[in-house]
Design an enzyme around this catalytic site. Structure first.
Site, mmCIF file in Angstrom:
data_model
loop_
_atom_site.group_PDB
_atom_site.id
_atom_site.type_symbol
_atom_site.label_atom_id
_atom_site.label_comp_id
_atom_site.label_asym_id
_atom_site.label_seq_id
_atom_site.Cartn_x
_atom_site.Cartn_y
_atom_site.Cartn_z
ATOM 1 N N SER A 167 0.843 -1.192 0.000
ATOM 2 C CA SER A 167 0.000 0.000 0.000
ATOM 3 C C SER A 167 0.884 1.251 0.000
ATOM 4 C CB SER A 167 -0.953 -0.035 1.198
ATOM 5 O OG SER A 167 -1.987 0.898 1.041
ATOM 6 N N ASP B 274 -9.741 -3.763 -5.387
ATOM 7 C CA ASP B 274 -9.096 -3.006 -4.313
ATOM 8 C C ASP B 274 -9.776 -1.649 -4.140
ATOM 9 O OD1 ASP B 274 -7.322 -1.647 -2.590
ATOM 10 O OD2 ASP B 274 -5.620 -2.785 -3.345
ATOM 11 N N HIS C 257 -8.115 -4.969 -1.308
ATOM 12 C CA HIS C 257 -6.857 -4.463 -0.767
ATOM 13 C C HIS C 257 -6.168 -5.467 0.151
ATOM 14 C CE1 HIS C 257 -4.147 -1.120 -0.219
ATOM 15 N NE2 HIS C 257 -4.225 -1.200 1.085
#
Length: 698
Positions: free
Chosen positions: A552, A637, A672
């Protein structure tokens, strides 16, 4: 969110035959279609902007081709991948269960069933010993490629259970309610909500939040009436740089909402026994004032950074909440960072950090005496676990280190006696075979940066050990020296594992965060590079075999260090990486963008545009020899859209002047967090480690 003021022209979006991968043994070449992005008189040309169109069959085809290519490259190492996966599985406690927590005459717990992917939640009646299954997530997930459950959220009398589930990975949940007396699922089905739920004291209502379906910003609070089967909007956060959440504390007298941007918060509160009343504002939002309110039963406690960068704790009477009425309970300290507070009837437990390590401070609410729960390890994590009830004198916490699996303790706050409730005994694992260390390196500007290390017990600093380095460094999130049962498959093969606690986190207090955000963001990347250089200089690691991993915003870190010092790393694993920073932060229709301006800066202002452009990984890809790269993403995501890593890989492959592997793996079913099942997650990690091990042999 206002639409971004940027003019661009998108040419037709097609993959030509020459742009397609004709064989899974050849790297796909994405078609190039020029898109001009102009801002502040500066023009960027993005040839892969077209990959943003999720509905285009050519985009899906391209992602599938990338998956085929990645599979074909790693196919010769399938035996290694299976071996690593089986090593992971051999360290899995098949029937692992949580330590029961007592509430309202019941013991609540969860457990895994051997061979199953998901937990089973249950409770035991302490009067008659009868055990009831609350949610068998395995049954709920049947037929689903992805399934995430909130677990049970019990009503005040514990007779009703709300629960939420997501079958896509986009973090939009469906809420349902079950009557535990009849085992009947009530005709409640609230879709596209968040698993953020709080019950009123009369058990008739619960409050929940919803998100904007385009931006995914959580901005509404609803009250649901079990009797009338209706939802009522009770609050809406109009400022698109804020999100709103609901919470309760152990005392459960009040229901709180907190509107949060990166640097500012505002709390509202409602008497839980008057659910149809109006939420009252505790203290109106003040720029860069972060505070949260804790229900202390007979008073409110306020954790605040008002004139206190590292936060301090105040108390105030229920009926006198003006800032002038606040009385300091835990003062500000320059060397301690106050992270969180739990309030019991007689005690306060404060989670703090000192020199990057967790410290738990206990304060007696009656006489004001205080003490720290003692810990002696060099590098460890000690965090609160699920607590029992407000009246309890027992505080539960989890202790772990990089070589010590989790230990759950019940600590008597009055007698200071601790009881080990559970030690996670990992099969085929012996802690004594490993050692940890903690060193401080000096960054180029003189700051001391902590690095947590894990290695074999007989490791010597001879410069011959391959290494996996890991970092994050954003949002003030601290990367603690946690226990990871998977990383030992690398350690056993001679690797050193290093967590580099770069600026941008809060390991060393608020200043550590401030020195790694907005106009100071380059410190994050420099810290990581300087720490890597020092590990090599100290001969802790082999300079020819250093790998880096981050996810991320940590994937942004990976992209930046790769552009700045591509020769320093043999391989990079970038998990769901945030790499197209300029374009994303200029597009306020993309989920979560506007709330991030205080983290990265708003590029609609030229000074921030220019600074972000200095490090944005996608914009700084250049003609050079890049290391081997594995990039992972999820089609659904909600945090970092799949097209960022997809575009990045396409540009890296176009510009790379070495013969290194550049691989993209897209999970076409998840978001995610990756896959939802515990074994499927291990397969994903086995893929990453196979990439590292196979690359290290090149």
């Amino acid at each position: 969110m206002p639409k971004r003021l940027i003019h661009f022209f998108i040419l037709s979006v097609l993959i030509t035959e020459t742009g397609c991968m004709t064989s899974p043994k050849k790297a796909p070449l994405a078609a190039k279609h020029e898109t001009r992005l102009e801002k502040h008189g500066h023009v960027r040309v993005d040839n892969f902007f077209w990959l943003k169109n999720r509905e285009d069959k050519n985009v899906i085809s391209y992602l599938e081709q990338e998956n085929e290519y990645t599979d074909s490259v790693l196919k010769p190492f399938e035996t290694t991948q299976n071996l690593i996966f089986n090593e992971f599985k051999s360290r899995v406690i098949e029937d692992e269960s949580s330590v029961p927590i007592e509430r309202a005459g019941y013991e609540y717990s969860s457990k895994f069933v051997p061979g199953k992917q998901y937990p089973v939640y249950s409770r035991k009646n302490l009067k008659d010993g009868q055990e009831t299954i609350l949610i068998d997530v395995n049954k709920e997930a049947e037929g689903q490629n992805f399934y995430e459950s909130s677990g049970p959220i019990m009503s005040y009398d514990h007779n009703l259970m709300a629960y939420a589930y997501d079958t896509q990975g986009r973090r939009l949940f469906t809420i349902q309610v079950k009557d535990m007396r009849t085992q009947e699922v009530l005709p409640v089905k609230i879709e596209k909500a968040k698993p953020n739920i709080a019950w009123s004291k009369d058990n008739r209502y619960f409050f929940y939040t919803k998100s904007d379906l385009e931006t995914l910003r959580t901005f509404q609070v609803y009250r649901y009436d079990i009797q009338t089967k209706t939802s009522t909007l009770v609050m809406e956060e109009k400022d698109d740089t804020y999100e709103i959440f609901i919470y309760q504390n152990l005392a459960k007298n009040y229901i709180f909402t907190i509107s949060s941007s990166t640097l500012t918060t505002e709390v509202r509160y409602l008497d839980a026994s008057q659910p149809t009343g109006e939420f009252k504002t505790f203290l109106k939002r003040e720029k860069e004032h972060e505070y949260d309110v804790i229900d202390g039963g007979d008073r409110f406690y306020i954790r605040s950074n008002w004139k206190a960068p590292n936060f301090r704790l105040f108390e105030t009477p229920i009926n006198k909440i003006a800032k002038t009425d606040w009385k300091e309970v835990i003062p500000h300290k320059t060397d301690y960072y106050l992270e969180d507070v739990i309030v019991f009837k007689d005690y306060i437990v404060a989670s703090t950090k000192f020199e990057g390590l967790d410290q738990l401070l206990v304060k007696d609410r009656t006489n004001g005496t205080e003490y720290f729960i003692p810990f002696t390890d060099k590098a460890y994590t000690a965090e609160p676990d699920a607590q029992s009830e407000y009246q309890s004198k027992v505080f539960r916490y989890v202790f772990e280190s990089m070589r010590q699996p989790e230990q759950t303790f019940d600590f008597n706050l009055a007698t200071k006696e601790k009881t080990l409730k559970k030690e996670r005994l990992i099969p085929n694992f012996t802690p004594a075979k490993y050692k940890t260390d903690r060193i401080w390196i000096t960054a180029r500007d003189g700051r001391k940066v902590p690095v947590s290390l894990l290695m074999k017990a007989d490791h010597i600093n001879d410069g011959k050990s391959p290494a996996l380095t890991y970092g994050y460094g954003s949002y003030g999130a601290s990367m603690t020296p946690y226990f990871s049962q998977t990383v030992f498959s690398l350690i056993d093969r001679g690797f050193v594992y290093a967590i580099i606690h770069v600026r941008g986190g809060s390991e060393l207090g608020r200043y550590w965060y401030e020195e790694g955000r907005v106009g100071n963001k380059m410190n994050t990347f420099n810290d990581y590079i300087d720490a890597t250089d020092e590990l090599i200089k100290l001969k802790i690691v082999d300079k020819k075999s250093v790998f880096a991993m981050g996810g991320s915003a940590g994937g942004l870190l990976m992209g930046a260090i790769m552009n700045l010092r591509p020769e320093l790393y043999k391989g990079i694993v970038a998990q769901v990486p945030f790499v197209d920073v300029v374009t994303t932060m200029l597009d306020d229709s993309i989920p979560l963008t506007t709330g991030e301006y205080d983290e990265w800066g708003n590029p609609n202002e030229k000074k921030y545009y220019d600074y972000i452009l200095k490090y944005s990984p996608y914009d700084n890809v250049k003609k050079t020899d890049y290391p081997h790269v594995l990039v992972t993403t999820g089609l659904h995501d909600s945090q970092v859209q799949y097209w960022e890593p997809a575009k990045w890989v396409a540009r890296l492959r176009e510009m790379n002047t070495s013969n290194s592997r550049i691989l993209l793996k897209t999970d076409m079913e998840s978001g995610h967090g990756g896959s939802s099942g515990r074994y499927q997650k291990l397969k994903e990690k086995a893929l990453e480690f196979t990439f590292i091990l196979s690359t290290n042999d090149l």
